[in-house]
Scaffold this motif. Structure first.
Motif, PDB file in Angstrom:
ATOM      1  N   LEU A 377      -4.673 -13.942  -4.845  1.00 57.42           N
ATOM      2  CA  LEU A 377      -3.840 -12.797  -5.209  1.00 57.42           C
ATOM      3  C   LEU A 377      -3.933 -12.543  -6.708  1.00 57.42           C
ATOM      4  O   LEU A 377      -3.619 -13.416  -7.513  1.00 57.42           O
ATOM      5  CB  LEU A 377      -2.388 -13.056  -4.815  1.00 57.42           C
ATOM      6  CG  LEU A 377      -1.441 -11.853  -4.921  1.00 57.42           C
ATOM      7  CD1 LEU A 377      -1.829 -10.790  -3.886  1.00 57.42           C
ATOM      8  CD2 LEU A 377       0.003 -12.298  -4.719  1.00 57.42           C
ATOM      9  N   PRO A 378      -4.372 -11.339  -7.106  1.00 61.51           N
ATOM     10  CA  PRO A 378      -4.443 -11.025  -8.535  1.00 61.51           C
ATOM     11  C   PRO A 378      -3.071 -11.102  -9.193  1.00 61.51           C
ATOM     12  O   PRO A 378      -2.040 -10.874  -8.542  1.00 61.51           O
ATOM     13  CB  PRO A 378      -4.981  -9.586  -8.544  1.00 61.51           C
ATOM     14  CG  PRO A 378      -5.701  -9.434  -7.246  1.00 61.51           C
ATOM     15  CD  PRO A 378      -4.910 -10.260  -6.273  1.00 61.51           C
ATOM     16  N   GLN A 384       5.960 -12.177  -3.399  1.00 58.11           N
ATOM     17  CA  GLN A 384       7.096 -11.956  -2.515  1.00 58.11           C
ATOM     18  C   GLN A 384       7.151 -10.528  -1.990  1.00 58.11           C
ATOM     19  O   GLN A 384       7.949 -10.216  -1.102  1.00 58.11           O
ATOM     20  CB  GLN A 384       8.402 -12.276  -3.271  1.00 58.11           C
ATOM     21  CG  GLN A 384       8.479 -13.686  -3.810  1.00 58.11           C
ATOM     22  CD  GLN A 384       8.313 -14.735  -2.729  1.00 58.11           C
ATOM     23  OE1 GLN A 384       8.869 -14.608  -1.636  1.00 58.11           O
ATOM     24  NE2 GLN A 384       7.543 -15.782  -3.013  1.00 58.11           N
ATOM     25  N   ASN A 385       6.315  -9.670  -2.543  1.00 55.33           N
ATOM     26  CA  ASN A 385       6.389  -8.254  -2.198  1.00 55.33           C
ATOM     27  C   ASN A 385       5.016  -7.741  -1.748  1.00 55.33           C
ATOM     28  O   ASN A 385       4.513  -6.756  -2.269  1.00 55.33           O
ATOM     29  CB  ASN A 385       6.902  -7.449  -3.399  1.00 55.33           C
ATOM     30  CG  ASN A 385       7.256  -6.024  -3.035  1.00 55.33           C
ATOM     31  OD1 ASN A 385       7.627  -5.734  -1.899  1.00 55.33           O
ATOM     32  ND2 ASN A 385       7.123  -5.127  -3.992  1.00 55.33           N
ATOM     33  N   ILE A 386       4.454  -8.441  -0.798  1.00 54.51           N
ATOM     34  CA  ILE A 386       3.155  -8.055  -0.240  1.00 54.51           C
ATOM     35  C   ILE A 386       3.262  -8.051   1.281  1.00 54.51           C
ATOM     36  O   ILE A 386       4.163  -8.674   1.853  1.00 54.51           O
ATOM     37  CB  ILE A 386       2.023  -9.015  -0.693  1.00 54.51           C
ATOM     38  CG1 ILE A 386       2.363 -10.459  -0.330  1.00 54.51           C
ATOM     39  CG2 ILE A 386       1.749  -8.872  -2.182  1.00 54.51           C
ATOM     40  CD1 ILE A 386       1.263 -11.462  -0.656  1.00 54.51           C
ATOM     41  N   PRO A 387       2.374  -7.359   1.985  1.00 53.16           N
ATOM     42  CA  PRO A 387       2.445  -7.283   3.451  1.00 53.16           C
ATOM     43  C   PRO A 387       2.303  -8.649   4.114  1.00 53.16           C
ATOM     44  O   PRO A 387       1.678  -9.565   3.563  1.00 53.16           O
ATOM     45  CB  PRO A 387       1.262  -6.372   3.809  1.00 53.16           C
ATOM     46  CG  PRO A 387       0.990  -5.582   2.574  1.00 53.16           C
ATOM     47  CD  PRO A 387       1.303  -6.500   1.433  1.00 53.16           C
ATOM     48  N   HIS A 389       0.453  -9.697   6.533  1.00 54.42           N
ATOM     49  CA  HIS A 389      -0.907 -10.186   6.796  1.00 54.42           C
ATOM     50  C   HIS A 389      -1.582 -10.667   5.511  1.00 54.42           C
ATOM     51  O   HIS A 389      -2.450 -11.528   5.563  1.00 54.42           O
ATOM     52  CB  HIS A 389      -1.744  -9.129   7.523  1.00 54.42           C
ATOM     53  CG  HIS A 389      -1.930  -7.849   6.799  1.00 54.42           C
ATOM     54  ND1 HIS A 389      -0.961  -6.878   6.760  1.00 54.42           N
ATOM     55  CD2 HIS A 389      -2.978  -7.356   6.089  1.00 54.42           C
ATOM     56  CE1 HIS A 389      -1.400  -5.841   6.068  1.00 54.42           C
ATOM     57  NE2 HIS A 389      -2.618  -6.111   5.633  1.00 54.42           N
ATOM     58  N   TRP A 390      -1.182 -10.137   4.364  1.00 55.53           N
ATOM     59  CA  TRP A 390      -1.668 -10.693   3.096  1.00 55.53           C
ATOM     60  C   TRP A 390      -1.173 -12.140   2.954  1.00 55.53           C
ATOM     61  O   TRP A 390      -1.941 -13.020   2.555  1.00 55.53           O
ATOM     62  CB  TRP A 390      -1.145  -9.870   1.925  1.00 55.53           C
ATOM     63  CG  TRP A 390      -1.773  -8.531   1.709  1.00 55.53           C
ATOM     64  CD1 TRP A 390      -2.150  -7.636   2.649  1.00 55.53           C
ATOM     65  CD2 TRP A 390      -2.079  -7.933   0.446  1.00 55.53           C
ATOM     66  NE1 TRP A 390      -2.656  -6.512   2.055  1.00 55.53           N
ATOM     67  CE2 TRP A 390      -2.625  -6.669   0.710  1.00 55.53           C
ATOM     68  CE3 TRP A 390      -1.919  -8.347  -0.885  1.00 55.53           C
ATOM     69  CZ2 TRP A 390      -3.023  -5.808  -0.312  1.00 55.53           C
ATOM     70  CZ3 TRP A 390      -2.307  -7.493  -1.906  1.00 55.53           C
ATOM     71  CH2 TRP A 390      -2.862  -6.236  -1.626  1.00 55.53           C
ATOM     72  N   LYS A 391       0.097 -12.348   3.257  1.00 50.92           N
ATOM     73  CA  LYS A 391       0.674 -13.685   3.122  1.00 50.92           C
ATOM     74  C   LYS A 391      -0.030 -14.686   4.031  1.00 50.92           C
ATOM     75  O   LYS A 391      -0.242 -15.847   3.645  1.00 50.92           O
ATOM     76  CB  LYS A 391       2.170 -13.639   3.430  1.00 50.92           C
ATOM     77  CG  LYS A 391       2.989 -12.859   2.403  1.00 50.92           C
ATOM     78  CD  LYS A 391       4.470 -12.837   2.762  1.00 50.92           C
ATOM     79  CE  LYS A 391       5.262 -12.054   1.723  1.00 50.92           C
ATOM     80  NZ  LYS A 391       6.717 -11.996   2.063  1.00 50.92           N
ATOM     81  N   LYS A 392      -0.405 -14.247   5.236  1.00 49.41           N
ATOM     82  CA  LYS A 392      -1.107 -15.147   6.155  1.00 49.41           C
ATOM     83  C   LYS A 392      -2.435 -15.604   5.565  1.00 49.41           C
ATOM     84  O   LYS A 392      -2.784 -16.788   5.629  1.00 49.41           O
ATOM     85  CB  LYS A 392      -1.334 -14.455   7.492  1.00 49.41           C
ATOM     86  CG  LYS A 392      -0.094 -14.348   8.368  1.00 49.41           C
ATOM     87  CD  LYS A 392      -0.430 -13.758   9.726  1.00 49.41           C
ATOM     88  CE  LYS A 392       0.812 -13.739  10.608  1.00 49.41           C
ATOM     89  NZ  LYS A 392       0.522 -13.213  11.961  1.00 49.41           N
ATOM     90  N   LEU A 393      -3.167 -14.672   4.986  1.00 50.56           N
ATOM     91  CA  LEU A 393      -4.470 -15.037   4.430  1.00 50.56           C
ATOM     92  C   LEU A 393      -4.340 -15.854   3.153  1.00 50.56           C
ATOM     93  O   LEU A 393      -5.284 -16.538   2.757  1.00 50.56           O
ATOM     94  CB  LEU A 393      -5.294 -13.782   4.164  1.00 50.56           C
ATOM     95  CG  LEU A 393      -5.925 -13.154   5.406  1.00 50.56           C
ATOM     96  CD1 LEU A 393      -6.677 -11.886   5.053  1.00 50.56           C
ATOM     97  CD2 LEU A 393      -6.873 -14.136   6.093  1.00 50.56           C
ATOM     98  N   LEU A 394      -3.196 -15.797   2.508  1.00 49.37           N
ATOM     99  CA  LEU A 394      -2.976 -16.561   1.276  1.00 49.37           C
ATOM    100  C   LEU A 394      -2.372 -17.939   1.540  1.00 49.37           C
ATOM    101  O   LEU A 394      -2.247 -18.746   0.610  1.00 49.37           O
ATOM    102  CB  LEU A 394      -2.070 -15.773   0.328  1.00 49.37           C
ATOM    103  CG  LEU A 394      -2.712 -14.532  -0.317  1.00 49.37           C
ATOM    104  CD1 LEU A 394      -1.639 -13.611  -0.898  1.00 49.37           C
ATOM    105  CD2 LEU A 394      -3.704 -14.944  -1.401  1.00 49.37           C
ATOM    106  N   MET A 395      -1.986 -18.219   2.791  1.00 47.09           N
ATOM    107  CA  MET A 395      -1.425 -19.523   3.116  1.00 47.09           C
ATOM    108  C   MET A 395      -2.464 -20.611   2.862  1.00 47.09           C
ATOM    109  O   MET A 395      -3.614 -20.508   3.281  1.00 47.09           O
ATOM    110  CB  MET A 395      -0.987 -19.563   4.576  1.00 47.09           C
ATOM    111  CG  MET A 395       0.238 -18.723   4.874  1.00 47.09           C
ATOM    112  SD  MET A 395       1.764 -19.413   4.211  1.00 47.09           S
ATOM    113  CE  MET A 395       1.964 -20.843   5.259  1.00 47.09           C
TER     114      MET A 395
END
Length: 483
Positions: A377-378, A384-387, A389-395
């Motif tokens: 994530l740049p 805390q304020n991203i979709p 599915h973004w959070k899933k890929l960043l896990m």
């Protein structure tokens, strides 16, 4: 004496009965793990019985190529289901439609002279909970869907033209003008929500047969979380009007007991592809793709005649592909994953293949396409304020969970001419590619290629001829001696 004989006879019969009971109690999975007898068990076990037809014209459909017919076609499908099943038919002509949903006991029959045109308005594809490119998320429904159904089919010698070019153009514009400059290459494929053409999900005993399918906006056919599915006689022509990104041919995704046969695929990504989830979310679901037969097919342009991955998290195993012809396909066998993906790819059989003008014959990479495979994530974005599915890929995935395993790969009766490179295999230091078997394999290539981090290759009647007279370069490889 007689009592002893009777007693012994009873004991002997009891042993026989117990032995037989043990054998007959074995599941197909147990039998399949020891041999290839399981290949006769794949595919749909039943299909809809046609006792009544339902003409979409009677429900308001108009074959002018302009009127949106989604609701009318759906009414015909729903009426067939309510009647206990039947065949939905079309009079000859061209029908514009958005998402439609095939139901239990229904054969959606797109006959010769009939064309379904996919709407180019994304609003005509309602978002559903699904899995795409390895993670579960909200995504537009496909053009034609079979979701949570049993005993259904999509058939006929007609044409489905998804008219996907508008979605290709949207993807490239979004990526080049917005996402790539911001360091978001890893997420753009998920944010550029492009409709698949045919989705079979959470279903059983479904047959897809004979159709010609063109210009998919994204993947053409996805078989997801399903079992006992037959895909027979499809012609896929996605390179009509251009070359769309990620226009895979047939994707078998965390599904089992699947039969794919008599298909002819020309696309711009993987031709026949096996998938099982990506990274943290794929490891969470942990559902394999297994017991798949692909036979009597043609692979034209595309990224892989047979591809495993890159979504490998749930595991890919017990795959048998035979009698496939390839022409101008980028790879013959392509196995790919990433350090965050995990999963085991094993017991892969590729037999009776002839190819020409191929890129690489055996392409194996555990660190595939890093700019897409790894998520960062740049700093400009608030985590805390991203979709979702973004959070899933960043896990984060633990290294021991993210390390993929590739082993027990069998290539038999393979004849390839006009390859640019014979072999490109890259394992990991802590996870070498293990046990590849070559039996009656002949390769003519421009250059030989290389192998890194791999052990225990087995050769029987193997031939490699290169125009530049190179030999396969070995690095960190053990027990590999080319003839």
């Amino acid at each position: 004496m007689i009592k002893k004989i009777i007693c012994r006879s009873l004991i002997f019969c009891t042993i026989l009965s117990l032995t037989y009971a043990c054998k007959t109690a074995q599941t197909p999975q147990q039998n399949a793990s020891n041999n290839l007898d399981w290949i006769h068990l794949v595919g749909a076990k039943k299909s809809p019985t046609v006792t009544k037809t339902f003409n979409v014209k009677d429900y308001g459909a108009v074959a002018d190529g302009k009127t949106l017919n989604s609701a009318a076609i759906q009414k015909a499908i729903d009426a067939a289901e309510a009647n206990g099943g039947g065949q939905v038919i079309f009079e000859k002509g061209t029908y514009l439609t958005g998402s439609i949903f095939v139901k239990n006991g229904v054969d959606l029959h797109i006959g010769e002279g009939v064309t379904l045109l996919g709407s180019q308005n994304i609003k005509d594809y309602p978002e559903i909970n699904t899995r795409v490119a390895g993670i579960e998320m909200l995504w537009p429904a496909a053009l034609v869907n079979v979701i949570e159904q049993r005993n259904a089919s999509i058939s006929g010698k007609g044409l489905i033209n998804a008219q996907g070019k508008v979605f290709w153009d949207y993807y490239w514009k979004l990526r080049k003008e917005d996402y790539d400059p911001k360091g978001l290459r890893w997420i753009v494929d998920y944010d550029a929500k492009r409709p698949r053409t045919i989705l079979i999900s959470d279903s059983r005993d479904v047959t897809l047969k004979e159709l010609t399918v063109q210009q998919a906006g994204f993947w053409t056919v996805q078989v997801l979380y399903s079992s006992y599915i037959t895909v027979d006689g499809l012609t896929i022509q996605n390179n009509v009007g251009g070359h769309g990104p990620s226009t895979d041919g047939i994707d078998i995704d965390s599904s089992s007991w699947i039969l794919v046969q008599n298909c002819d695929i020309d696309c711009n990504d993987d031709n026949f592809c096996l998938k099982a989830g990506r990274d943290w979310d794929g490891l969470r679901v942990n559902r394999p793709t297994e017991y798949v037969v692909i036979r009597d097919c043609i692979a034209r342009k595309g990224a892989g005649l047979l591809t495993c991955g890159s979504e490998t998290s749930g595991g890919i195993r017990h795959i048998y592909a035979s009698n496939i012809k390839g022409s101008a396909t980028s790879n013959c066998l392509n196995i790919k994953s990433a350090f965050t993906r995990g999963g085991t790819v094993q017991d892969i059989h590729l037999e009776n293949v002839t190819m020409d003008s191929v890129g690489t014959v055996l392409q194996v990479n555990m660190n595939w396409n890093p700019s897409y495979s790894y998520s960062t994530l740049p700093p400009a974005y608030d985590p805390q304020n991203i979709p979702p599915h973004w959070k899933k890929l960043l896990m984060q995935v633990k290294p021991e969970d993210g390390t993929p395993t590739f082993k027990d790969i069998y290539l038999k009766n393979i004849n390839v001419k006009g390859a640019r490179r014979a072999i490109n295999v890259m394992g990991m230091q802590n996870s070498p590619v293990q046990d590849i078997y070559f039996d009656n394999v002949s390769i003519e290539a421009t250059t030989a290629g290389g192998v890194q981090y791999s052990n225990n290759w087995h050769f029987n009647n193997f031939s490699l001829k290169t125009k530049d007279n190179t030999k396969v370069e070995l690095k960190d490889a053990n027990n590999i001696v080319f003839p």
